[in-house]
Write a protein that holds these residues in place. Structure first.
Motif, mmCIF file in Angstrom:
data_model
loop_
_atom_site.group_PDB
_atom_site.id
_atom_site.type_symbol
_atom_site.label_atom_id
_atom_site.label_comp_id
_atom_site.label_asym_id
_atom_site.label_seq_id
_atom_site.Cartn_x
_atom_site.Cartn_y
_atom_site.Cartn_z
ATOM 1 N N GLN A 167 14.178 42.038 -11.010
ATOM 2 C CA GLN A 167 14.812 41.020 -10.179
ATOM 3 C C GLN A 167 15.258 39.816 -11.014
ATOM 4 N N ALA A 168 14.432 39.414 -11.955
ATOM 5 C CA ALA A 168 14.795 38.285 -12.817
ATOM 6 C C ALA A 168 16.022 38.609 -13.662
ATOM 7 N N ARG A 169 16.108 39.850 -14.148
ATOM 8 C CA ARG A 169 17.276 40.250 -14.936
ATOM 9 C C ARG A 169 18.542 40.254 -14.082
ATOM 10 N N GLU A 170 18.430 40.686 -12.841
ATOM 11 C CA GLU A 170 19.587 40.694 -11.948
ATOM 12 C C GLU A 170 20.056 39.275 -11.632
ATOM 13 N N ARG A 171 19.103 38.361 -11.429
ATOM 14 C CA ARG A 171 19.493 36.979 -11.152
ATOM 15 C C ARG A 171 20.173 36.342 -12.364
ATOM 16 N N LEU A 172 19.640 36.610 -13.551
ATOM 17 C CA LEU A 172 20.247 36.050 -14.758
ATOM 18 C C LEU A 172 21.637 36.619 -15.010
ATOM 19 N N LEU A 180 23.860 37.085 -12.927
ATOM 20 C CA LEU A 180 24.828 36.362 -12.102
ATOM 21 C C LEU A 180 25.255 35.038 -12.737
ATOM 22 N N GLU A 181 24.500 34.575 -13.722
ATOM 23 C CA GLU A 181 24.788 33.291 -14.348
ATOM 24 C C GLU A 181 25.595 33.494 -15.625
ATOM 25 N N PRO A 182 26.467 32.520 -15.961
ATOM 26 C CA PRO A 182 27.248 32.644 -17.204
ATOM 27 C C PRO A 182 26.340 32.582 -18.417
ATOM 28 N N ALA A 183 26.636 33.424 -19.386
ATOM 29 C CA ALA A 183 25.818 33.483 -20.600
ATOM 30 C C ALA A 183 26.324 32.475 -21.620
ATOM 31 N N LEU A 184 25.434 31.997 -22.454
ATOM 32 C CA LEU A 184 25.806 31.085 -23.531
ATOM 33 C C LEU A 184 26.444 31.878 -24.666
#
Length: 376
Positions: A191-196, A198-202
């Motif tokens: 679940q944590a990987r799926e949420r991350l 969704l966020e733009p990566a650096l």
């Protein structure tokens, strides 16, 4: 030819200094994809629309009546002759427009770089303490993917032993609880990987300090170029020429040409004001309460604290893993039922600790990259 002439003239006027755009800024941020694409397209398009008016020549024309000829009398009330039709048409060009047009485009590129850096910084701020967790979660998921199948087999074997009378219900429950912990950890990790995701990566391989420096450099470049545009408004170096005829008046050549050099004396006091604006912008960007640079500096402090804490925890976990592995080597040489049950507990506990070890190791590596440090 025209560009060379204009550059020479502008050098004489002191305008060409600082004109070259800074395409290769130190610490330039990689493109941020869709996050900055729309903004960059807008500022580039706006700059091009403004620059073409500065770079292109002016076409002009006029029609009117003028007084021409000799005075009919000495009276001041008598016009100089009778009104005559006059037609004027031609081209004009202000060479200072070369500087303004190119500077407008350079400022748009600086604004794009500034926005790209700002998007990266804001992404870091939004992730906060979770920054750099993606690689750590991946490492934990791989460790669990390796250990969970074996844990499932141990529990299935223990159920068979319970039916055959080779195990007790308490032993089965104890192992199932540990297996449930591993399953829960695997679900939370997924679940944590799926949420991350969704966020733009650096941008990969860049430190937060480098991103912050890139933002500050681009922001300063925007102000420098804006100051240059303000200064250029004090100068004018233009040429105008074309057709000019007054009808019913003898003219051997109805053409004209004019070169104009103008300077606004207010520019003498403009340098100090531009310097004040530049320093003010730097302070504003650095100290804005709700600005990304200020929050990133705070985040850097928090990540350093996290790095120290996780470094200590990794040492503790690694010691536990080594200890459990040593115990396993010893008990595997024994074949009693009680020893086998103890071995099962050790294997499940070792799986949990190895998952935590993988997470901490990967997270520390990412944190050191973001903070610009190196591991011990």
């Amino acid at each position: 030819m025209r560009t060379s002439l204009a550059r020479g003239a502008l050098l004489g006027l002191g305008l060409w200094a600082g004109m070259a755009p800074a395409e290769e800024e130190a610490g330039t941020v990689r493109a941020r994809g869709d996050l900055a694409k729309g903004y960059c397209e807008r500022v580039r398009g706006t700059a091009k629309a403004e620059a073409v008016l500065e770079l292109a020549p002016e076409v002009f024309g006029s029609v009117g009546a003028v007084n021409a000829g000799d005075a009919m009398s000495g009276s001041d009330d008598t016009p100089l002759g009778s009104p005559k039709l006059r037609v004027t048409a031609g081209l004009g060009y202000d060479f200072v427009g070369l500087y303004r047009g190119r500077t407008l485009r350079s400022r748009a590129e600086a604004e794009c770089r500034r926005y790209q850096a700002l998007a990266a910084l804001q992404s870091a701020v939004e992730q906060g303490p979770r920054l750099g967790e993606a690689a750590a979660l991946d490492a934990r998921a791989r460790a669990l993917a390796t250990s969970l199948p074996r844990a499932e087999e141990l529990v299935a074997q223990l159920r068979d032993d319970l039916r055959d009378g080779g195990a007790t219900l308490e032993e089965l429950n104890a192992v199932q609880v540990r297996l449930d912990h591993l399953r829960s950890l695997a679900r939370d990790t997924a679940q944590a990987r799926e949420r991350l995701a969704l966020e733009p990566a650096l941008p990969e391989g860049q430190t937060l300090s480098a991103l912050l420096s890139a933002f500050e450099a681009a922001d300063d470049q925007v102000e420098v170029l804006s100051g240059g545009l303000r200064t250029s408004g004090a100068w004018r170096l233009s040429v105008r020429g074309g057709y000019d005829e007054v009808f019913d008046v003898d003219q051997s050549t109805p053409l004209f040409g004019q070169l104009t050099l103008g300077y606004n004396l207010g520019q003498l006091w403009q340098g100090r004001a531009n310097a004040q604006a530049r320093e003010g912008r730097r302070l504003e960007s650095r100290d804005a309460v709700d600005g990304a640079p200020r929050r990133v500096r705070q985040l850097l402090g928090e990540l350093r604290i996290t790095e120290q804490s996780e470094q200590q925890r990794l040492g503790e976990v690694s010691a536990l893993v080594s200890d459990l592995q040593g115990q396993l080597r010893e008990v595997e040489q024994l074949q009693t039922r009680q020893v086998r049950r103890f071995r099962d507990y050790l294997l499940l506990e070792l799986a949990r600790l190895q998952a935590e070890q993988a997470y901490l190791g990967a997270h520390l590596e990412t944190l050191r990259t973001l903070l610009g440090g190196t591991g011990p």
